[in-house]
Design an enzyme around this catalytic site. Sequence first.
Site, mmCIF file in Angstrom:
data_model
loop_
_atom_site.group_PDB
_atom_site.id
_atom_site.type_symbol
_atom_site.label_atom_id
_atom_site.label_comp_id
_atom_site.label_asym_id
_atom_site.label_seq_id
_atom_site.Cartn_x
_atom_site.Cartn_y
_atom_site.Cartn_z
ATOM 1 N N LEU A 24 26.480 17.337 10.522
ATOM 2 C CA LEU A 24 27.912 17.565 10.266
ATOM 3 C C LEU A 24 28.569 18.430 11.356
ATOM 4 C CD1 LEU A 24 30.298 17.154 8.319
ATOM 5 C CD2 LEU A 24 29.599 19.273 7.173
ATOM 6 N N ASP A 25 29.623 17.904 11.979
ATOM 7 C CA ASP A 25 30.440 18.625 12.962
ATOM 8 C C ASP A 25 29.648 19.093 14.187
ATOM 9 O OD1 ASP A 25 32.610 18.275 11.275
ATOM 10 O OD2 ASP A 25 32.357 20.191 10.278
ATOM 11 N N GLN A 26 28.538 18.399 14.485
ATOM 12 C CA GLN A 26 27.674 18.803 15.596
ATOM 13 C C GLN A 26 27.709 17.831 16.774
ATOM 14 O OE1 GLN A 26 25.895 21.769 15.490
ATOM 15 N NE2 GLN A 26 27.095 22.052 13.637
ATOM 16 N N GLY A 61 32.487 22.568 8.510
ATOM 17 C CA GLY A 61 32.579 22.244 7.085
ATOM 18 C C GLY A 61 33.978 22.082 6.560
#
Lengths: 282, 282, 282, 282
Positions: free
Chosen positions: C225-227, C199
Amino acid sequence: MKSTACLLLSSCYKPGIVAGISQFFKERDLNILTFEQHSDEGRFFTRVEWEDDGRWKNQEDFRSEFQSCAVDVCAEFSVHFFSAKQTLGLFVSKEPHALVEFLARWEMGEYANTEVSFIVSNTEDSKVFADRYAIPFFYVPTKKGSTDHEAEQLQIIQKFNPDFIGLARYMKVLTKDFIDRADCRIINIHHSFLPAFVGAKPYEMAHEKGVKLIGATSHFVIPELDQGPIIEQDVTRVKAGDSIPKLKQRGRDTEKRVFANALSKVLEHKVIIYKGRTMVFE
Amino acid sequence: MKSTACLLLSSCYKPGIVAGISQFFKERDLNILTFEQHSDEGRFFTRVEWEDDGRWKNQEDFRSEFQSCAVDVCAEFSVHFFSAKQTLGLFVSKEPHALVEFLARWEMGEYANTEVSFIVSNTEDSKVFADRYAIPFFYVPTKKGSTDHEAEQLQIIQKFNPDFIGLARYMKVLTKDFIDRADCRIINIHHSFLPAFVGAKPYEMAHEKGVKLIGATSHFVIPELDQGPIIEQDVTRVKAGDSIPKLKQRGRDTEKRVFANALSKVLEHKVIIYKGRTMVFE
Amino acid sequence: MKSTACLLLSSCYKPGIVAGISQFFKERDLNILTFEQHSDEGRFFTRVEWEDDGRWKNQEDFRSEFQSCAVDVCAEFSVHFFSAKQTLGLFVSKEPHALVEFLARWEMGEYANTEVSFIVSNTEDSKVFADRYAIPFFYVPTKKGSTDHEAEQLQIIQKFNPDFIGLARYMKVLTKDFIDRADCRIINIHHSFLPAFVGAKPYEMAHEKGVKLIGATSHFVIPELDQGPIIEQDVTRVKAGDSIPKLKQRGRDTEKRVFANALSKVLEHKVIIYKGRTMVFE
Amino acid sequence: MKSTACLLLSSCYKPGIVAGISQFFKERDLNILTFEQHSDEGRFFTRVEWEDDGRWKNQEDFRSEFQSCAVDVCAEFSVHFFSAKQTLGLFVSKEPHALVEFLARWEMGEYANTEVSFIVSNTEDSKVFADRYAIPFFYVPTKKGSTDHEAEQLQIIQKFNPDFIGLARYMKVLTKDFIDRADCRIINIHHSFLPAFVGAKPYEMAHEKGVKLIGATSHFVIPELDQGPIIEQDVTRVKAGDSIPKLKQRGRDTEKRVFANALSKVLEHKVIIYKGRTMVFE
């Protein structure tokens, strides 16, 4: 788990060399586990590890079959069968940390089918570590300026005939004659980032020079002191105000790790020596 | 944000020295922000940074007041007021990476109140970088075996009178005469882990020797080539089969980072030189 | 220097696969430069790079010939000819360090035959960097909570049709719809050691948690997100007393290096995605 | 060598605090060896180490004299006299590497005046290590889903009353009740880079996620699993194709080093806990 075998090969470069080697194993229905290649200055280095089905009894057996494959590329090669136990003799002086670390990893099974044949020391301090693992221990005292102790050491070596000798912070310089007669690969750990700080007092020299990282180097032993082919190196950061004893303490952790990792590469037959340096495989 | 000032002090050790220094600032109601001490071989090193209230106009002003505090402990000291702009001249040759990295960080405000006064180069390639930031650029060609260019360089230095000179991969050796006349601290980046691989071809030497880590060293310049007090060092790991050009590429990232970090320490007045080495504060 | 081409292949494991692939190149007298293999969970990953003699015009051309070789081992593969220019679009927000680092390396020729097609930003601050290299720059403002800007961004993408998009610290979350329509690999740099601190405020979270190392992660973008699959990560050590701004400053150096190195791996076609993760070749 | 003592203090920030503390020692002619300060979010952290002249018999003795110095700055503080032996109990499960490393360093005298009081394990495998050093060993078997073993463990703790407990890869979760009753600082080593991969299978999770570095974290134990204040962390690089067993082997070296270093910091009284995190001194 089945046993494996590995081929270490260095050759001149010629198109088709990967195909030639892999074809050799395919024709014999042998299962290649890893196949790694590197090149340097026009020379080509290969390591192949495969599931061993016992078809070859020894080096010579393999050699006679593989020779035709190698001759095309003027290759030098060796083969190792991990089903065969290999043997290691260890030398140590006063400081035991490199020895202790190696033995702890060895006890956990991190080294490929290796027997520690003996430990030689010029102090009796390390006998306790040998005793823990029931490894034969030989106390061979040394005198400053004398090389008389080498005769007794060579007798021990000739008796056990180890494949490798590891110098786990053994602080006497070996003579050329000793190295010739020992007639096996000797692996040393030096407490500096070579080629900086050759000789007996590297931490003192590092402190004097004011370097910001201190290191350790594991290398094969040749008659020229601390000049042999480098196997593994690492460094750790100096902190502002570190005294010489503090540098020594910080360095111990690097020394023992570098020595243990270098022996791992050697005992897994992942090192080729050429032109005074090494190619080390993953 | 208020401006700060800092004191760099080295002294013999005497009980009460911390109390003495801190008392000096307490009596003047000055707010200490950081107070860092280290010792080495019986010598004591201190850096104090405080919120500057403008009471001292310059070094001499401070010195006259602090002198009595220092005399007790045979201290050598200097003070720097970060409200005063400091100036830096940069030298570069063909390879611009260390220059570009420094300028990028400088543009982001990472260096304490510093002006880049000029860039000197023996190629015209770096003019484009100078132009980006409207920094005066001087092309001073050099000839192999000649030191004739130093006269022109010294004229530039005398004109701008910089506090520091940074050699951002400037590949000509400076003469003792030049260093004396430049009369300011000169910071170099050398593309090896010193004291290993002094001179012009460190990556070639590293490859020949077969080291497993390559490094970079930023140091103050003295007349003896690559022998000055080391400020900062770092290393990066070599991969199996790395050619010399590959080592050079890997090394660039380390060189530029080490140079930028060393200049940061120097420009924040966190480095004391003693006995041919440095004490570097956090 | 001749141009090269490379094959990326993942397959089930079958004895003889190395022989099969190398034989394919040998039969065509093609000179293999590197041949790297790894395996993971019974899957086999290969990258071959060879001297390109121009015999294949494009992917399809190669595919039709290589298909029979691949079918045996249920392989998925792609080929890339480095003689063909590839194109990259860059997105950036306020902080330019990752962009500046990439451009500096790109200018030095560190990336394989790559054109930077455009730079998009939601601030005008980075226009100066685009102008330095005459790269088309598009200022597309964004509003909090709105995704209206994506339409304009997609028009730019459709116009330039880049092979890759790099998010060089672009701080808006991309919608699934945008990712689908962009229809190319998107590479992000996230300022934490993922999976920790997903995040917008990772340095604040790292400080709150008191971790002793801070990191950066470059990964492919997926709707979560960010995965996305991680390409490259690195860390740097926190010092006692580091404030959040200090962490951010320390982190910048790691972020820009990780992003630049990840793009290097992607642009040299050294990354295979599988099972939500990556195999990255040397 | 004379014995030393140290003060750990955290306080609100107030000008003159360094002067106040250093004056306290100066007035008593005590020789300060190290004086380290850091600040975080307006809080001020100090560690002072001095040559102990035996004037204070214990904490309370010191406290009554120092109190007036501390009250001004709302300080919390503790003092430790290194002449007093401190005691440590160790817990271990099947994997002995963290235990073995700690004991090897302890045997070399790397830890400040510390006695290992006992070793508890839920396997008998580690008895051999306890026996080597004549440390009392207690085999306390555990059952899945049960916490019945805690009663016996608490009896051992109450008998020996250690100052610290080290969990050297002890794989049972401690209950809140156990932690409360043990009533001493408990230091754990977790085999991941926290806060990533909490729980029992971190290497499996790291492999699944495809991270490029694996880590280890030593932290104080609180009832929330793997959430306690972090003391020390480090990472090591994953190689392409590393299997889960290979990750575990690589990780062992990091785990044991991080655990040994964290215990060093704790036993030298260099750690202050605040706001769920730690300030760790050099």
